[in-house]
Each structure stands twice: as C-alpha cells, then as structure tokens.
Design a protein around this motif. Structure first.
Motif, PDB file in Angstrom:
ATOM      1  N   PHE A 107      -5.020  -4.680   7.127  1.00  0.00           N
ATOM      2  CA  PHE A 107      -4.735  -3.319   6.671  1.00  0.00           C
ATOM      3  C   PHE A 107      -5.757  -2.298   7.142  1.00  0.00           C
ATOM      4  O   PHE A 107      -5.451  -1.104   7.221  1.00  0.00           O
ATOM      5  CB  PHE A 107      -4.569  -3.277   5.144  1.00  0.00           C
ATOM      6  N   ARG A 108      -6.975  -2.732   7.483  1.00  0.00           N
ATOM      7  CA  ARG A 108      -7.981  -1.763   7.941  1.00  0.00           C
ATOM      8  C   ARG A 108      -7.905  -1.512   9.438  1.00  0.00           C
ATOM      9  O   ARG A 108      -8.466  -0.536   9.924  1.00  0.00           O
ATOM     10  CB  ARG A 108      -9.380  -2.240   7.561  1.00  0.00           C
ATOM     11  N   ARG A 109      -7.266  -2.409  10.175  1.00  0.00           N
ATOM     12  CA  ARG A 109      -7.249  -2.231  11.622  1.00  0.00           C
ATOM     13  C   ARG A 109      -5.893  -1.818  12.197  1.00  0.00           C
ATOM     14  O   ARG A 109      -5.798  -1.470  13.370  1.00  0.00           O
ATOM     15  CB  ARG A 109      -7.714  -3.523  12.305  1.00  0.00           C
ATOM     16  N   ALA A 143      -1.650  -1.984  -6.803  1.00  0.00           N
ATOM     17  CA  ALA A 143      -2.849  -1.599  -6.059  1.00  0.00           C
ATOM     18  C   ALA A 143      -2.906  -2.302  -4.704  1.00  0.00           C
ATOM     19  O   ALA A 143      -3.350  -1.719  -3.701  1.00  0.00           O
ATOM     20  CB  ALA A 143      -4.094  -1.943  -6.874  1.00  0.00           C
ATOM     21  N   THR A 144      -2.447  -3.534  -4.653  1.00  0.00           N
ATOM     22  CA  THR A 144      -2.429  -4.277  -3.387  1.00  0.00           C
ATOM     23  C   THR A 144      -1.458  -3.642  -2.407  1.00  0.00           C
ATOM     24  O   THR A 144      -1.775  -3.453  -1.222  1.00  0.00           O
ATOM     25  CB  THR A 144      -2.049  -5.743  -3.654  1.00  0.00           C
ATOM     26  N   LEU A 145      -0.260  -3.286  -2.869  1.00  0.00           N
ATOM     27  CA  LEU A 145       0.728  -2.661  -1.983  1.00  0.00           C
ATOM     28  C   LEU A 145       0.246  -1.276  -1.535  1.00  0.00           C
ATOM     29  O   LEU A 145       0.445  -0.891  -0.369  1.00  0.00           O
ATOM     30  CB  LEU A 145       2.072  -2.553  -2.702  1.00  0.00           C
ATOM     31  N   GLY A 180      -4.304   1.676   3.998  1.00  0.00           N
ATOM     32  CA  GLY A 180      -5.380   1.198   4.851  1.00  0.00           C
ATOM     33  C   GLY A 180      -6.726   1.183   4.156  1.00  0.00           C
ATOM     34  O   GLY A 180      -7.770   1.044   4.786  1.00  0.00           O
ATOM     35  N   ARG A 181      -6.725   1.321   2.834  1.00  0.00           N
ATOM     36  CA  ARG A 181      -7.944   1.297   2.022  1.00  0.00           C
ATOM     37  C   ARG A 181      -7.523   1.008   0.593  1.00  0.00           C
ATOM     38  O   ARG A 181      -6.360   1.202   0.217  1.00  0.00           O
ATOM     39  CB  ARG A 181      -8.684   2.636   2.083  1.00  0.00           C
ATOM     40  N   SER A 182      -8.465   0.577  -0.225  1.00  0.00           N
ATOM     41  CA  SER A 182      -8.124   0.339  -1.623  1.00  0.00           C
ATOM     42  C   SER A 182      -7.850   1.680  -2.309  1.00  0.00           C
ATOM     43  O   SER A 182      -8.306   2.731  -1.842  1.00  0.00           O
ATOM     44  CB  SER A 182      -9.248  -0.419  -2.327  1.00  0.00           C
ATOM     45  N   PRO A 183      -7.076   1.679  -3.404  1.00  0.00           N
ATOM     46  CA  PRO A 183      -6.555   2.938  -3.954  1.00  0.00           C
ATOM     47  C   PRO A 183      -7.585   4.001  -4.278  1.00  0.00           C
ATOM     48  O   PRO A 183      -7.336   5.197  -4.073  1.00  0.00           O
ATOM     49  CB  PRO A 183      -5.826   2.465  -5.219  1.00  0.00           C
TER      50      PRO A 183
END
Length: 469
Positions: A104-106, A201-203, A209-212
């Motif tokens: 999710f970050r890349r 929060a996961t979705l 691309g980052r935590s909420p």
C-alpha cells in the motif's frame, strides 16, 4: 534501530530448512520443504528465550484456533503443530506471498481490489466471530496472499474468545494505527465493534496509502496517533476514483461511538457489496458457513436477496433509463475466481441480455458455497419429482418489488433458483426475493427447487409493475 539476529532454525523430522522468511517479537518464520507430500511450507518457530508456560499456552491456543478456522478460504491454512527437539513450539503453515503492508505504500491499490479484499477478509472475520473468536490484531500486515492471489487472514496469536474476561496479568497486544479508540483507552480488550473498526481502518489504509490518522510529514509517534484516533475526525479519503458511498461505509465503520458502527463484520461486508453493485461490479462472493447462514436468512426478512434490474420491457415502449456509472473501470481488476458462479454467469450474459442485474444484498450468492459448485447451466434436466413452487406473490413498494412464496416442502440441502426475466438464477434458501427496477417497469420471476444438480419444474411466471413514471 538495532534488530536482533534470527534464531537457528530447528531440525524438524520430515522437513528440510531452506531459508529465513521473517522475524517477529515472539517468533521467526522459516521456509522449509516438506518431504512427504513434497511442498514448500512456512514454519513459525517460537523464540527459545520467550518460551514460558504462558507463551506456550498462547501458542497452543493459536494452533488450535487456526486449525479450527483454517478451512475457511479467507484464513491461513495450518497443516500441523508440534514442539521441536530443542523445546521450541512451531506451526507448519501454508506458504503465502507478500502481505499487503508491502504494497500500500509503494503502489495505488485499485478500488475494486480493496472491495474484494474487504468482502473476503470480512467473511473470514465473521466466521471467526461465529466460532466465538476475536482476532484482535486486524491490520494490513496480517493479510497474506495465497499462490492463487486470494487474501487470507493470518496471526491469531493474540486472539481471544468472545465474552471471555481477561485474566489478571494478561497481556493484550495491539497495533495502534488500526486499533479502535475504546481499545486504546483501555475500555475493552476487544469486541466485535472494535474488529469492525480495525477492518475499516485496514481498508482505508489500502486506499489511502497510509494508516487513517497518519499525517504525511507530521508527528506520527504512538502518543500522537492515539490522540488523533481517540479525538479527531477521520480525514477525508483522497481518492478521486473512490465513490462517496465507499467513504461513507468506512466512516461509519470507524465511528468513535461503537453503537454507530456496523454491528457485525457481515453487516460491513454487505455494505461493501452494495458499493460493488453501485460500481456495476458483480458482487464478490461472501464465504459464510452454510448451516448458520441458512438458518439466519430463513427467518429474517432483512436477509432477502435484492436485485436491481433495468429492462426495456416497459408498457410505455420507452427504453430503460440509464444509470450513471462511476468513472472507475468496472471491468478491470475483479478476479473471476473470486466471484460466485451465478455472478460470473450474470456478468457474462449482461453484455447482451435484456436485464442488467446487480445484486445489492447478496445473501443468495453467499449460499452458492453450500456444495452447489456446478454452474447454473450445468444443472441437468427438469425433475418432476422435486417440489414445485405454486404460489408466488408480489408486493410493490415504489421501485421495489418483493416476491414471496410458501415453502413447498424442500429438504435439507435443497435450494431455490430464482430467475428474473429469464436471466441466470440466484441461489438461496429464503422464500423471499426483491427486485429494484426502473419506475413503471414490469419485472417477472420464476422459481425452481434445486437438489443435487437437478431442478424441479418452474413456478408459473409471476410479474409485477413498479410504481412511478
């Protein structure tokens, strides 16, 4: 940050060590090859210096829980558990690919894929809850990917039984960015509501691309995150291709008030399936245990199938009104392997049929997994010995038509196949089926009883016209 050295892989009878896969706070994971049957597996081995009676009990509980739940397609499969010659407990598990935390970050994960993941993992969480188990650490890094591309939930190491009060001295693990406010404030060690928050929060994380509550370039330490999670409003989701309805679903799942959230993981799954329908996607199959599922829908009118239909068969002779479509490419990234068989057939037929059907509440599709793995067109000819539905009635409420019928005496394992205007049928156990259509549109259904690949005679076609102009 100084990292510890990995432990020495144990000698395990029947297995050959290959290499290290990863390290954690309590265990290392190694790649082994099993000699018979020959296959590569992941082996989770507890660290020798943390193995106490308490940790050993926790590890045994994890093994038992995973074994009970791992028949679910959305939960990591455990093959065996034992203790190595040097006294370290270990689990032999299905070998999976990189987890979502690596993605999710890349890269930008498509909305359609996030919806699919949400339905599949939500179904796994619902299954665990029905077995009386809370996961208590739902987050991207605990979602792995099988060799066939299916997401699976892993690491039940801090799981707990529903309703069980924590013992004195119990240690409750948590991952702050995905933990509910009431967990961070020590008001509870975990509830179904906090699991709904964690999945939401996961979705959100996979989409953003980052935590909420992470602030790019800001202070994101534990203290800062806890303060934002417990006090701040959820930041807007910055995705132009994500519909407002999806953001509303996640915002509800992450309400600070647990009473305002979806009350079960299944309710969140249904909300996600509605978003799929809005985008014109065939709904992702929700894998729920058949017996519990069938009993649940048998007596609950809210658990009926609702289909949205747009048909040129109107008394005015006008063509159907066109629904606005989302700019999202609805054909792009939904894997056919994740869809129920009837859903795939409906999607294929939709290019040339008179009715474009999208399931809004997909209770019927959820019970496709009752063993009827044959596709609808593979059912053999009509069997006159099966019960026939003879009394279909229709009730019109605005643009929704609800069809109901009496149980003609179906047996355990039988299902109804409900076809709208001759299209591929939905499969269900409920005696109620709803269709949402254009105003002034006529909708017709037929119902058959199906048993072990055979179908009974069709009911008389029942038609009704929606209200409005």
């Amino acid at each position: 940050m100084v990292q510890r050295r990995p432990s020495v892989p144990p000698v395990l009878p029947g297995f050959t060590h290959i290499r290290l896969l990863g390290t954690g706070g309590f265990a290392d994971v190694f790649l082994y090859e099993q000699n018979m049957p020959r296959r590569q597996v992941a082996v989770k081995v507890m660290l020798a210096d943390v193995v106490t009676d308490s940790v050993r009990r926790m590890f045994q509980a994890e093994a038992n829980l995973m074994a009970q739940l791992s028949s679910h397609p959305g939960i990591l499969t455990v093959y065996q558990a034992s203790i190595s010659a040097d006294g370290r407990p270990y689990l032999v598990m299905e070998l999976c690919g990189a987890h979502l935390a690596d993605r999710f970050r890349r890269e930008t994960i498509p909305v359609t894929e996030v919806l699919r993941i949400g339905v599949q993992i939500g179904s796994a969480i619902e299954t665990a809850h029905r077995q009386g188990v809370l996961h208590r650490d739902i987050k991207p890094s605990n979602i792995l990917t099988t060799a066939f591309g299916h997401p699976v939930l892993s690491d039940f190491g801090i799981a707990a039984s529903l309703g069980a009060a924590p013992s004195v001295g119990d240690t409750v693990g948590m991952s702050v960015p995905w933990s509910a406010p009431e967990v961070l404030l020590d008001e509870t060690t975990g509830t179904i509501g906090s699991e709904v928050w964690a999945l939401g929060a996961t979705l959100y994380t996979l989409l953003a691309g980052r935590s909420p509550f992470e602030q790019p370039g800001g202070q994101n330490g534990t203290r800062e995150l806890i303060a934002r999670i417990t006090r701040s409003r959820l930041p807007a989701l910055d995705r132009q291709d994500a519909p407002a309805s999806l953001e509303a679903v996640l915002r509800r799942a992450m309400s600070r008030d647990p009473g305002r959230r979806q009350q079960t993981a299944l309710e969140l799954v249904r909300d996600l399936q509605r978003v799929e329908a809005e985008l014109g996607l065939a709904p992702t199959h929700a894998d729920i245990a058949l017996d519990d599922w069938a009993r649940a829908i048998a007596g609950d009118p809210a658990d009926r199938t609702v289909v949205r239909a747009v048909s040129p068969r109107t008394p005015t002779g006008r063509g159907p009104r066109r629904r606005r479509r989302s700019p999202v490419d609805t054909e792009a990234t939904v894997s056919a392997g994740t869809l129920g068989t009837e859903a795939r057939a409906a999607r294929h037929e939709g290019h040339r049929s008179r009715v474009i059907a999208a399931v809004l509440v997909v209770v019927a599709l959820a019970v496709v997994g009752l063993g009827a793995t044959a596709t609808w067109w593979a059912v053999t000819g009509e069997d006159g010995s099966l019960p026939r539905v003879t009394d279909v009635e229709a009730e019109v409420a605005g643009e929704e038509v609800t069809f109901r019928w009496q149980d003609p005496g179906i047996a355990a394992g039988d299902t109804y196949r409900v076809s709208v205007d001759g299209q591929p049928p939905a499969v269900q156990r409920a005696t109620e089926f709803a269709v949402v259509a254009e105003p002034g549109q006529q909708v017709c259904v037929t119902v058959r009883v199906a048993r072990e690949g055979r179908t009974g005679p069709a009911s008389a076609e029942k038609c009704a016209m929606t209200g409005g102009n």
